[in-house]
Design an enzyme around this catalytic site. Structure first.
Site, short mmCIF file in Angstrom:
data_model
loop_
_atom_site.label_atom_id
_atom_site.label_comp_id
_atom_site.label_asym_id
_atom_site.label_seq_id
_atom_site.Cartn_x
_atom_site.Cartn_y
_atom_site.Cartn_z
N SER A 278 -63.75 -83.86 -4.50
CA SER A 278 -64.27 -84.79 -3.49
C SER A 278 -65.16 -85.89 -4.04
CB SER A 278 -65.02 -84.01 -2.41
OG SER A 278 -66.06 -83.23 -2.99
N LYS B 130 -65.97 -90.46 0.49
CA LYS B 130 -66.77 -90.91 1.64
C LYS B 130 -66.47 -92.34 2.06
CE LYS B 130 -69.91 -87.64 2.78
NZ LYS B 130 -70.28 -87.23 4.15
#
Length: 417
Positions: free
Chosen positions: A315, A66
């Site tokens: 992720s 992110k």
């Protein structure tokens, strides 16, 4: 019931996001985020029948991809906006990535979180420089308050996924993967709001037009799946993959993904849990639930990936330690290495000793014993004992159960699901 086919076009809508947007983001954030490795997994390849390549985004400073999108969006702001500061609604990785890079760049960052947010997440965000405002009981209420403060304080709102600058930054994940391993022919993309999949899909199609792009959502939160496939599956529940548990997918991202994805898969909670445990056991790497959905999709659908060179994004790696312990213990239970047996006994001296002797004969370790005399269907002179035990594998466990039953005991295996 057969699922409707996803309508596929040859390329994403360039007016919304272009490969050059992603390349520009890569130049902008170069040296300011970790260029994480893309590594081959020999063992996972053997298990799945596909050639598995893993992108370790859990090795970023904030342990998630992110921060790529957050940094790109911050760097594209005008100086006047940077000086006033930015605001976001997030209880997860976007909050930490934005706070960390905002602090580095001297940009004040305010994060609105629901009051129900675990304190560890509040503390993690504050530790990297973010100012946390707790408001509302749900994310929607926190989001509404953030938009209110945006107007009142003259701040710039940075959306966690429905923003082209954010998506462009996330797309650098695929750019690095295909630079490192050009032969990857399939990318498995975690989808929540769609920012990561949008950015990665855009640049991947430009580099390799024939690449297969497979979106993955948690079965409990099929919001983007419903939108793109025209289904009405229920959305909601307590998913391990909280990082992609989005009730309302992005408007911008959904337009791009409708044109770029080749297929869309859903994965169960059990599959996410076992894949998370497998990554820790095989690759010695810790991922959060959302970071395990790619591997879960490949394991659940071997026919779609057999013989292909598959890129999977790990992720993020932000998971609560108590939750991690639960996941690992439940995985041991599913594999038959950890079990709880309910055994009916007579309430007399030596009864437990005789049962323990059978465990000893099978070399199964007893971890904990609990007697129950009141809440049982057995006669008054009977009791139920629950024995938690550790076996080598499910075969050893079932051999033990078989021996106990042949000895005349009523035995029930307590299931995890």
């Amino acid at each position: 019931m057969e699922q409707p086919e996803l309508q596929i076009a040859t390329a994403p809508e360039r007016a919304l996001l272009t490969a050059e947007d992603v390349r520009g983001a890569a130049r902008r954030i170069s040296g300011k985020v970790v260029r994480t490795p893309t590594m081959h997994s020999k063992t996972l390849s053997a298990i799945t029948g596909a050639d598995i390549w893993l992108k370790f985004e859990n090795l970023q400073f904030t342990a998630a991809y992110k921060e790529r999108g957050a940094l790109n969006a911050l760097m594209l702001l005008e100086d006047s906006r940077k000086a006033r500061g930015v605001i976001a609604a997030s209880a997860g990785n976007h909050a930490q990535g934005l706070s960390y890079h905002g602090t580095r760049l001297g940009v004040p960052v305010t994060i609105v979180m629901p009051r129900t947010t675990p304190m560890v997440k509040v503390m993690q965000t504050e530790s990297v420089g973010g100012k946390v405002v707790l408001e509302g009981e749900t994310f929607d209420e926190a989001y509404a308050h953030a938009r209110k403060l945006e107007t009142e304080l003259g701040l710039t709102f940075l959306h966690p996924f429905d923003d082209p600058h954010v998506a462009a930054g996330q797309g650098t994940v695929a750019l690095e993967m295909l630079e490192d391993v050009p032969e990857i022919d399939t990318l498995v993309l975690p989808v929540g709001g769609g920012g990561l999949a949008t950015g990665m899909g855009t640049i991947a199609r430009e580099i390799r037009p024939d690449i297969r792009l497979i979106g993955v959502e948690a079965q409990l939160y099929p919001s983007m799946f419903n939108l793109l496939k025209g289904t009405r599956l229920p959305v909601g529940g307590d998913t391990l993959a909280e990082g992609i548990a989005v009730a309302e997918p992005g408007h911008f991202t959904s337009k791009v993904l409708k044109e770029s994805l080749d297929d869309f898969l859903l994965v169960s909670e059990a599959s996410i849990e076992s894949s998370l445990a497998l990554l820790l056991q095989i690759e010695k790497t810790l991922v959060e639930g959302a970071g395990a959905v790619g591997l879960a999709a490949v394991r659940d659908n071997p026919e779609l990936f057999a013989g292909r060179k598959v890129g999977i994004v790990l992720s993020g790696g932000n998971i609560d330690t108590r939750l991690l312990a639960n996941v690992l213990l439940r995985d041991l239970a599913r594999s038959g290495r950890l079990a709880r047996l309910k055994i009916g006994l007579q309430d007399r001296a030596g009864a437990l000793f005789k049962v323990a002797k059978v465990f000893h004969e099978h070399n199964v370790n007893i971890i904990e014993v609990f007697h129950q005399r009141i809440f049982t269907h057995l006669p008054a002179k009977g009791l139920v004992t629950e024995i938690e035990c550790e076996a080598r594998d499910s075969a050893q466990l079932h051999a033990l159960i078989g021996s106990l039953r042949r000895e005349g005991y009523e035995v029930k295996l307590v299931e995890t699901e």
